[in-house]
Design a protein around this motif. Structure first.
Motif, mmCIF file in Angstrom:
data_model
loop_
_atom_site.group_PDB
_atom_site.id
_atom_site.type_symbol
_atom_site.label_atom_id
_atom_site.label_comp_id
_atom_site.label_asym_id
_atom_site.label_seq_id
_atom_site.Cartn_x
_atom_site.Cartn_y
_atom_site.Cartn_z
ATOM 1 N N VAL A 287 -2.618 -7.679 -7.243
ATOM 2 C CA VAL A 287 -1.433 -6.815 -7.345
ATOM 3 C C VAL A 287 -1.859 -5.369 -7.149
ATOM 4 N N THR A 288 -1.205 -4.682 -6.219
ATOM 5 C CA THR A 288 -1.453 -3.253 -6.076
ATOM 6 C C THR A 288 -0.333 -2.487 -6.782
ATOM 7 N N VAL A 289 -0.681 -1.320 -7.304
ATOM 8 C CA VAL A 289 0.274 -0.476 -8.028
ATOM 9 C C VAL A 289 0.331 0.870 -7.325
ATOM 10 N N THR A 290 1.537 1.244 -6.886
ATOM 11 C CA THR A 290 1.715 2.529 -6.225
ATOM 12 C C THR A 290 2.792 3.326 -6.965
ATOM 13 N N GLY A 291 2.932 4.584 -6.587
ATOM 14 C CA GLY A 291 3.948 5.431 -7.199
ATOM 15 C C GLY A 291 3.510 6.880 -7.089
ATOM 16 N N PRO A 292 4.474 7.810 -7.216
ATOM 17 C CA PRO A 292 4.131 9.228 -7.081
ATOM 18 C C PRO A 292 3.175 9.690 -8.181
ATOM 19 N N SER A 293 2.553 10.827 -7.959
ATOM 20 C CA SER A 293 1.668 11.415 -8.960
ATOM 21 C C SER A 293 2.463 11.697 -10.233
ATOM 22 N N ILE B 177 -6.793 -9.362 -9.748
ATOM 23 C CA ILE B 177 -7.060 -7.936 -9.514
ATOM 24 C C ILE B 177 -5.778 -7.119 -9.632
ATOM 25 N N LEU B 178 -5.901 -6.005 -10.335
ATOM 26 C CA LEU B 178 -4.811 -5.038 -10.472
ATOM 27 C C LEU B 178 -5.371 -3.704 -9.996
ATOM 28 N N MET B 179 -4.813 -3.174 -8.907
ATOM 29 C CA MET B 179 -5.402 -2.005 -8.272
ATOM 30 C C MET B 179 -4.383 -0.895 -8.030
ATOM 31 N N VAL B 180 -4.612 0.279 -8.602
ATOM 32 C CA VAL B 180 -3.799 1.457 -8.310
ATOM 33 C C VAL B 180 -4.321 2.078 -7.023
ATOM 34 N N THR B 181 -3.410 2.385 -6.101
ATOM 35 C CA THR B 181 -3.852 3.024 -4.853
ATOM 36 C C THR B 181 -2.781 3.945 -4.280
ATOM 37 N N HIS B 182 -3.230 4.990 -3.598
ATOM 38 C CA HIS B 182 -2.312 5.856 -2.848
ATOM 39 C C HIS B 182 -2.207 5.405 -1.401
ATOM 40 N N ASP B 183 -3.079 4.451 -1.022
ATOM 41 C CA ASP B 183 -3.192 4.063 0.379
ATOM 42 C C ASP B 183 -2.170 2.975 0.694
ATOM 43 N N ALA B 184 -1.107 3.351 1.414
ATOM 44 C CA ALA B 184 0.002 2.429 1.668
ATOM 45 C C ALA B 184 -0.461 1.193 2.436
ATOM 46 N N GLU B 185 -1.395 1.395 3.360
ATOM 47 C CA GLU B 185 -1.865 0.259 4.162
ATOM 48 C C GLU B 185 -2.542 -0.774 3.264
ATOM 49 N N VAL C 61 3.491 -3.460 -6.802
ATOM 50 C CA VAL C 61 4.390 -2.999 -7.862
ATOM 51 C C VAL C 61 4.506 -1.499 -7.727
ATOM 52 N N HIS C 62 5.747 -0.998 -7.670
ATOM 53 C CA HIS C 62 5.949 0.437 -7.499
ATOM 54 C C HIS C 62 6.453 1.016 -8.818
ATOM 55 N N ILE C 63 5.786 2.055 -9.302
ATOM 56 C CA ILE C 63 6.198 2.687 -10.558
ATOM 57 C C ILE C 63 6.803 4.048 -10.246
ATOM 58 N N ILE C 64 7.980 4.290 -10.804
ATOM 59 C CA ILE C 64 8.574 5.624 -10.699
ATOM 60 C C ILE C 64 9.041 6.041 -12.084
ATOM 61 N N ASP C 65 8.618 7.219 -12.514
ATOM 62 C CA ASP C 65 9.027 7.756 -13.821
ATOM 63 C C ASP C 65 8.841 6.758 -14.964
ATOM 64 N N ASP D 287 10.429 -1.402 -8.378
ATOM 65 C CA ASP D 287 10.558 -2.170 -7.154
ATOM 66 C C ASP D 287 9.430 -3.175 -7.111
ATOM 67 N N LEU D 288 9.725 -4.377 -6.686
ATOM 68 C CA LEU D 288 8.665 -5.359 -6.553
ATOM 69 C C LEU D 288 8.723 -5.940 -5.154
ATOM 70 N N VAL D 289 7.647 -5.795 -4.434
ATOM 71 C CA VAL D 289 7.565 -6.433 -3.131
ATOM 72 C C VAL D 289 6.661 -7.637 -3.325
ATOM 73 N N ARG D 290 7.251 -8.794 -3.289
ATOM 74 C CA ARG D 290 6.482 -9.997 -3.589
ATOM 75 C C ARG D 290 6.357 -10.812 -2.322
ATOM 76 N N LYS D 291 5.128 -11.076 -1.963
ATOM 77 C CA LYS D 291 4.903 -11.689 -0.655
ATOM 78 C C LYS D 291 4.509 -13.148 -0.712
ATOM 79 N N THR D 292 4.135 -13.609 -1.866
ATOM 80 C CA THR D 292 3.645 -14.982 -1.936
ATOM 81 C C THR D 292 4.512 -15.753 -2.921
#
Ligand code: ADP
Ligand code: ADP
Length: 232
Positions: A34-40, A194-202, A211-215, A220-225
């Motif tokens: 699982v990757t975790v993204t979101g603004p600073s 694995i749980l990974m925070v990343t700024h790298d969209a690719e 998993v996208h975190i905002i505030d 938002d959950l983009v689930r592919k499998t």
């Protein structure tokens, strides 16, 4: 593997309250990447630190590999952390005065393994990341990508069930970032969650689930499998 329900975190400093997490719900199953993204400032690092038992939470529930984390004392938390979790960070966090062998040994020393078992684990972990021939080298003698591989070996030597990564490719160029991501994918394929925070969209979109975190919310959950999402 990891379940958080209505999890909240409030920082109180200088009479100011900061709501870093506001009722976060997430369930990561064993074997997921699982990757975790979101603004600073959205709460990613806070989330990862709580997941890693490095930081307390204010409200809600957190269960790690079947263990209810709330109410554990410091010793029980440390034990759980050492037994179940591995960590990698943006800055590698290797100890410059120790060679690679001794760097990988650091967390193993907390685990009560015999010297022979530690040697075996260190050799295997450095082999798994392709650096067995460099055991006697020091971190400064390696490229950034190689240093991150050592940090991954250090995280894996204790056979963690869950690997937590905070921007592990943030200090690497694109090519090295991809190769570290490939290594993490191989590790995941062998069974480590694995749980990974990343700024790298690719990189974020390469994982099974983002998993996208905002505030402080999972927005938002983009689930592919889909097969991973069926009830246990
Ligand atoms: P990122 O995770 O985005 O790389 P950081 O975790 O370093 O960045 O910081 C994210 C935000 O949290 C920043 O706005 C920073 O000022 C704030 N922050 C981090 N640590 C503290 C702290 N100890 N006290 C107050 N604010 C902090
Ligand atoms: P991200 O990693 O997404 O950048 P953080 O989890 O670091 O976000 O921060 C979330 C919010 O919590 C931010 O508003 C940040 O300023 C605040 N924060 C983080 N750490 C601290 C701290 N130790 N003390 C006070 N506020 C903090």
């Amino acid at each position: 593997m990891l379940r958080m329900q209505d999890l909240s975190k409030v920082y109180r400093t200088h009479m100011i309250e900061t709501h870093a997490l506001r009722g976060l719900d997430i369930h990561v199953k064993e074997g997921e990447f699982v990757t975790v993204t979101g603004p600073s400032g959205s709460g990613k690092t806070t989330f990862l630190n709580i997941a890693g038992l490095l930081e307390d939470f204010t409200g809600g529930e957190y269960t790690l590999d079947g263990v209810n984390v709330k109410g554990l004392d410091d010793n029980a938390r440390s034990r759980l952390r050492n037994e179940k979790l591995g960590f990698i960070f943006q800055g590698f966090n290797l100890i410059p005065d120790l060679n690679l062998f001794d760097n990988v040994d650091v967390p193993l020393r907390y685990r009560g393994f015999s010297a022979a078992e530690r040697r075996e684990r260190i050799g295997q972990a450095l082999t798994d990341v392709g650096l067995a021939s460099r055991m006697k080298h020091y971190p400064a003698e390696l490229s950034g990508g190689q240093q991150q591989r050592v940090a991954i070996a250090r995280a894996l030597a204790g056979s963690p069930k869950l690997l937590l990564a905070d921007e592990p490719t943030g200090n690497l160029d694109t090519k090295m970032a991809r190769s570290v991501m490939e290594l993490l994918e191989q590790i995941n394929a062998k069974g480590t969650t694995i749980l990974m925070v990343t700024h790298d969209a690719e990189l974020a979109m390469r994982a099974q689930r983002n998993v996208h975190i905002i505030d402080g919310y999972v927005s938002d959950l983009v689930r592919k499998t889909p097969s991973l999402l069926e009830p246990e």
